[in-house]
Write a protein that holds these residues in place. Structure first.
Motif, mmCIF file in Angstrom:
data_model
loop_
_atom_site.group_PDB
_atom_site.id
_atom_site.type_symbol
_atom_site.label_atom_id
_atom_site.label_comp_id
_atom_site.label_asym_id
_atom_site.label_seq_id
_atom_site.Cartn_x
_atom_site.Cartn_y
_atom_site.Cartn_z
ATOM 1 N N TYR A 22 0.837 -1.208 0.000
ATOM 2 C CA TYR A 22 0.000 0.000 0.000
ATOM 3 C C TYR A 22 0.868 1.253 0.000
ATOM 4 O O TYR A 22 0.640 2.186 -0.789
ATOM 5 C CB TYR A 22 -0.916 -0.007 1.227
ATOM 6 C CG TYR A 22 -1.530 1.336 1.521
ATOM 7 C CD1 TYR A 22 -2.588 1.834 0.756
ATOM 8 C CD2 TYR A 22 -1.033 2.129 2.559
ATOM 9 C CE1 TYR A 22 -3.141 3.079 1.014
ATOM 10 C CE2 TYR A 22 -1.577 3.375 2.821
ATOM 11 C CZ TYR A 22 -2.632 3.849 2.052
ATOM 12 O OH TYR A 22 -3.172 5.090 2.310
ATOM 13 N N VAL A 23 1.884 1.284 0.856
ATOM 14 C CA VAL A 23 2.772 2.446 0.923
ATOM 15 C C VAL A 23 3.550 2.595 -0.376
ATOM 16 O O VAL A 23 3.713 3.707 -0.904
ATOM 17 C CB VAL A 23 3.734 2.328 2.123
ATOM 18 C CG1 VAL A 23 4.725 3.495 2.133
ATOM 19 C CG2 VAL A 23 2.961 2.291 3.433
ATOM 20 N N LEU A 44 6.646 8.349 -3.151
ATOM 21 C CA LEU A 44 7.656 9.345 -2.822
ATOM 22 C C LEU A 44 8.071 9.299 -1.358
ATOM 23 O O LEU A 44 9.170 9.741 -1.001
ATOM 24 C CB LEU A 44 7.145 10.752 -3.179
ATOM 25 C CG LEU A 44 6.825 10.996 -4.660
ATOM 26 C CD1 LEU A 44 6.312 12.412 -4.867
ATOM 27 C CD2 LEU A 44 8.059 10.738 -5.522
ATOM 28 N N HIS A 45 7.212 8.772 -0.510
ATOM 29 C CA HIS A 45 7.501 8.694 0.923
ATOM 30 C C HIS A 45 7.816 7.265 1.374
ATOM 31 O O HIS A 45 7.918 7.004 2.563
ATOM 32 C CB HIS A 45 6.312 9.222 1.731
ATOM 33 C CG HIS A 45 5.955 10.638 1.421
ATOM 34 N ND1 HIS A 45 5.041 10.969 0.438
ATOM 35 C CD2 HIS A 45 6.378 11.817 1.959
ATOM 36 C CE1 HIS A 45 4.905 12.282 0.385
ATOM 37 N NE2 HIS A 45 5.712 12.825 1.285
ATOM 38 N N TYR A 46 7.959 6.357 0.404
ATOM 39 C CA TYR A 46 8.120 4.937 0.751
ATOM 40 C C TYR A 46 9.346 4.688 1.624
ATOM 41 O O TYR A 46 9.261 4.031 2.667
ATOM 42 C CB TYR A 46 8.198 4.103 -0.529
ATOM 43 C CG TYR A 46 8.387 2.623 -0.276
ATOM 44 C CD1 TYR A 46 7.365 1.862 0.279
ATOM 45 C CD2 TYR A 46 9.582 1.997 -0.585
ATOM 46 C CE1 TYR A 46 7.531 0.507 0.516
ATOM 47 C CE2 TYR A 46 9.762 0.646 -0.356
ATOM 48 C CZ TYR A 46 8.737 -0.094 0.191
ATOM 49 O OH TYR A 46 8.911 -1.425 0.432
ATOM 50 N N THR A 47 10.496 5.200 1.214
ATOM 51 C CA THR A 47 11.736 4.937 1.972
ATOM 52 C C THR A 47 11.707 5.584 3.347
ATOM 53 O O THR A 47 12.359 5.101 4.274
ATOM 54 C CB THR A 47 12.953 5.451 1.190
ATOM 55 O OG1 THR A 47 12.779 6.846 0.874
ATOM 56 C CG2 THR A 47 13.129 4.671 -0.102
ATOM 57 N N VAL A 48 10.955 6.687 3.476
ATOM 58 C CA VAL A 48 10.857 7.352 4.780
ATOM 59 C C VAL A 48 9.930 6.572 5.707
ATOM 60 O O VAL A 48 10.241 6.346 6.883
ATOM 61 C CB VAL A 48 10.360 8.805 4.617
ATOM 62 C CG1 VAL A 48 10.172 9.466 5.983
ATOM 63 C CG2 VAL A 48 11.340 9.603 3.772
#
Length: 303
Positions: A121-122, A128-132
């Protein structure tokens, strides 16, 4: 072991009483077990030793493969050995241990599949915020929660089985110890305990399956404005976990979302969530992935 104080051993009937048939069944399960260990073990080694598979998704896939090996190893090796023995027996302590490990790894697998649904889902809805969001600390907490959930689920099943005195008959029409077959040994009415098993055991499968399917519906709904190619890739990403969940959760729901009675189909249904799912998991979730196949070729090439 107060609950089994009057039981010194438990006898399995297995799939057949015919010795020749037993040997054929042992051969089939031996081939399947070797394939499970090799296939899932190869995924673990590829993710751990291979280069490029640094995404949390592959970390979760390797853990899922490890859990599949453990879950299958609880029942299948003894089934294979018992096929060459006239009296298929297990001690009360061995029976309780088998129930504990079976539900521990099964519960962990359920929660781990839910964690993987959140990861997808993420990755798809918030790239764009996946790694964070999915940083190493969060991944570690999610995995720890999955193992803790499996442990709590398993302990709950063991606590329930000790609520009834078990005295006989000592014969189980099954090939391993599980909640419903063992409750047939109860000296008292198992109705209340059976209902609690449905509430605690069956609900885990149903809730996990519902949450996972709902998350994938949200993913696909969020891609309405995307290109056809993006939706196709997202659908391909979601299809594999859904297939694994279906193969695992549907048989589990059949086993634990009903009264405590033994049915002729129980042994066949149990094969699906103890053997078939671990067998097909590498092919559904990992070997079809291009990055996994590339890392596997590199690993084999180095060796």
């Amino acid at each position: 072991m107060v609950a089994m104080s009057n039981v010194t051993e438990i006898i399995f009937l297995g799939f057949s009483q015919n010795r020749d048939t037993q040997k054929v069944i042992a051969g089939i399960f031996l081939v399947m077990y070797v394939a499970i260990v090799l296939g899932n073990g190869l995924i673990v080694v590829t993710v751990v030793a291979g280069k490029g598979l640094t995404s949390p998704m592959y970390f979760f896939l390797s853990l899922l493969s490890f859990v599949e090996i453990c879950n299958c190893s609880v029942t299948v090796p003894k089934l294979i050995l018992d096929s060459f023995i006239e009296r298929k027996v297990i001690s009360p302590k061995g029976c309780i241990t088998q129930i504990f490990l079976l539900h521990f790894f099964g519960g962990t697998k359920n929660f781990l599949l839910t964690v993987m649904a959140y990861d997808r889902y993420v990755a798809i809805c918030k790239p764009l915020h996946y790694t964070v969001i999915m940083n190493p600390r969060v991944c570690g907490l999610l995995v720890g929660a999955a193992w803790a959930g499996g442990l709590l689920h398993s302990v709950g099943q063991i606590v329930l089985i000790f609520q009834l005195p078990l005295c006989g008959p000592r014969v189980l029409d099954h090939y391993f110890c599980d909640m419903h077959p063992v409750l047939q040994l109860a000296c008292a009415d198992p109705l209340l305990v059976g209902m609690l098993i449905i509430a605690s055991g069956g609900s885990v499968s149903v809730i996990s399956c519902t949450v996972l399917l709902a998350s994938y519906v949200v993913i696909l709904h969020s891609l309405r404005g995307q290109t056809l190619e993006s939706r196709r890739k997202a659908l391909a990403t979601c299809a594999s976990p859904v297939a694994v969940v279906s193969l695992f959760s549907i048989p589990c729901s059949f086993m634990y979302m009903r009264p405590s009675v033994s049915l002729p189909a129980d042994k066949i249904v149990a094969v699906f969530y103890t053997v078939v799912t671990p067998l097909v998991n590498p092919f559904i979730c990992s070997f079809r992935n291009a990055e996994v196949k590339t890392a596997l070729r590199r690993l084999v090439g180095r060796k």
